[in-house]
Design an enzyme around this catalytic site. Sequence first.
Site, short mmCIF file in Angstrom:
data_model
loop_
_atom_site.label_atom_id
_atom_site.label_comp_id
_atom_site.label_asym_id
_atom_site.label_seq_id
_atom_site.Cartn_x
_atom_site.Cartn_y
_atom_site.Cartn_z
N ASP A 100 -3.36 -10.12 15.20
CA ASP A 100 -3.08 -8.90 15.97
C ASP A 100 -3.96 -8.88 17.22
O ASP A 100 -3.50 -8.51 18.31
CB ASP A 100 -3.32 -7.62 15.13
CG ASP A 100 -2.03 -7.10 14.50
OD1 ASP A 100 -1.16 -7.94 14.16
OD2 ASP A 100 -1.89 -5.88 14.33
N ASP A 104 -4.19 -12.58 9.28
CA ASP A 104 -3.44 -11.37 9.61
C ASP A 104 -4.19 -10.59 10.69
O ASP A 104 -3.61 -10.18 11.70
CB ASP A 104 -3.28 -10.50 8.36
CG ASP A 104 -2.58 -9.19 8.67
OD1 ASP A 104 -1.53 -9.23 9.33
OD2 ASP A 104 -3.10 -8.14 8.27
N ASP A 127 -16.05 -12.91 12.21
CA ASP A 127 -16.53 -11.87 13.14
C ASP A 127 -16.86 -12.47 14.50
O ASP A 127 -16.54 -11.90 15.55
CB ASP A 127 -17.70 -11.05 12.54
CG ASP A 127 -18.73 -11.89 11.81
OD1 ASP A 127 -18.52 -13.10 11.63
OD2 ASP A 127 -19.77 -11.32 11.41
N TYR A 142 -3.73 -11.66 -0.47
CA TYR A 142 -2.32 -11.30 -0.56
C TYR A 142 -1.68 -11.68 -1.89
O TYR A 142 -0.54 -11.29 -2.16
CB TYR A 142 -1.53 -11.96 0.57
CG TYR A 142 -1.66 -11.25 1.90
CD1 TYR A 142 -2.87 -11.25 2.59
CD2 TYR A 142 -0.59 -10.59 2.47
CE1 TYR A 142 -2.99 -10.60 3.81
CE2 TYR A 142 -0.70 -9.94 3.69
CZ TYR A 142 -1.91 -9.95 4.35
OH TYR A 142 -2.02 -9.31 5.55
N LYS A 202 -16.00 -17.11 6.43
CA LYS A 202 -17.12 -16.19 6.27
C LYS A 202 -18.01 -16.78 5.18
O LYS A 202 -18.19 -16.20 4.10
CB LYS A 202 -16.59 -14.78 5.89
CG LYS A 202 -17.62 -13.68 5.91
CD LYS A 202 -18.08 -13.25 7.30
CE LYS A 202 -19.20 -12.23 7.20
NZ LYS A 202 -19.80 -11.90 8.51
C1 IPM Z 1 2.23 -9.53 9.38
C2 IPM Z 1 2.32 -8.15 8.79
C3 IPM Z 1 2.47 -8.29 7.28
C4 IPM Z 1 1.25 -9.02 6.77
C5 IPM Z 1 2.68 -6.96 6.55
C6 IPM Z 1 3.86 -6.20 7.10
C7 IPM Z 1 2.81 -7.17 5.07
O1 IPM Z 1 1.21 -7.39 9.15
O2 IPM Z 1 3.20 -10.29 9.27
O3 IPM Z 1 1.19 -9.87 9.97
O4 IPM Z 1 0.21 -8.39 6.50
O5 IPM Z 1 1.31 -10.23 6.63
MN MN Z 2 -0.15 -8.39 10.50
#
Ligand code: IPM
Ligand code: MN
Length: 355
Positions: free
Chosen positions: A248, A244, A220, A135, A187
């Site tokens: 999710d 990140d 992984d 990032y 990793k």
């Molecule tokens: C998150 C989002 C952000 C990230 C994006 C919107 C830049 O996916 O907060 O997880 O990748 O950090």
């Molecule tokens: Mn995200």
Amino acid sequence: MYRIAVIPGDGIGPEVIAEGLKVLEAVSDKVGFKYETVTYDFGGERYKRTGETLPDSATAELSEFDAIYLGAVGHPDVEPGILEKGILLRLRFELDQYINLRPVKLYPGVTTPLRDKGPDDIDFVVVRENTEGLYAGTGGFLRKGRSDEVAIQTSVNTRKGVERCIRYAFEYCRKRNKQKKLTLCGKTNVLTYAFDLWERVFHEVGAEYPDIEREYAHVDAICMWMVKNPERFDVVVTDNMFGDIITDLGAIIQGGMGIAAGGNINPDGVSMFEPIGGSAPKYAGKGVINPMAAISACQMMLDVLGETQAAEILEAAIIKVVSTKLKDMAAGRMGYSTSEVGDLVAEAVSGQDIC
Ligand code: IPM
Ligand code: MN
């Protein structure tokens, strides 16, 4: 008196933040702390109007607040990356919010796609490094647009950045006082420079925490175990990109984007709290989105501000509403509108017995 900067942002951001603020008011009436809010219009609409993502004065101004409460950034008419980098990532970096704290906790009564797993199995926290890695924005193009084009994007891992993140994770794990186990997600078999540094620092810092069990796993394998044996995790520490991605996955096993929240933490400065689901433009203005993630972000904000009792009351109210009222966490399937969910949580706060 707390001063809270509010950035409702784009898409469904304003709708869910309105419910979070409704609940915040109910909690403050209940517990008695005082706060004031200042709202900022940063986001896609402002960018389209003015061509500016954040004014240069924004970070200095925002750093004067006790906390920042953010809805979402991301606009269908704005090219991907402009608002994300220009607002969200810029705030994380300039305010040095070096931790992204993302609890993965399945509340009772909430449906998880994991068959045979329940609230006792899904309860861990991801500590994601939030200012470096892929990032950091280093890299560029060579010969852009030509057939011999090259694109390079490199992961930045500084000893300082890695060490402060890992130390935060050990402290957090100790304070959390559950399994007392910290898992480093990396990793090392491929990213032999970046995660070599992470692993060395992990064990060096870990030596100062003999009460915390240390475990290393590749990213992984972590993805596989998050589905197969989520109960093995207590606190997981990782870099920005892996953090990140795995959060999710974490959000989905805890019931979905309707409930997942995170905190961008600067332990010595101002922190920013947000639902992690994004701006979801297709649902904007319909009153169907679940505000529970924004309400959970508000709960994390209270906790980090040191309003422990308020945070506990709010969490109990969230649990009551998700386990006894909401049919589903997904947009349009809650059985209530966005503002009705906010009302239910505010009522559950006001109705609680406190001693
Ligand atoms: C998150 C989002 C952000 C990230 C994006 C919107 C830049 O996916 O907060 O997880 O990748 O950090
Ligand atoms: Mn995200």
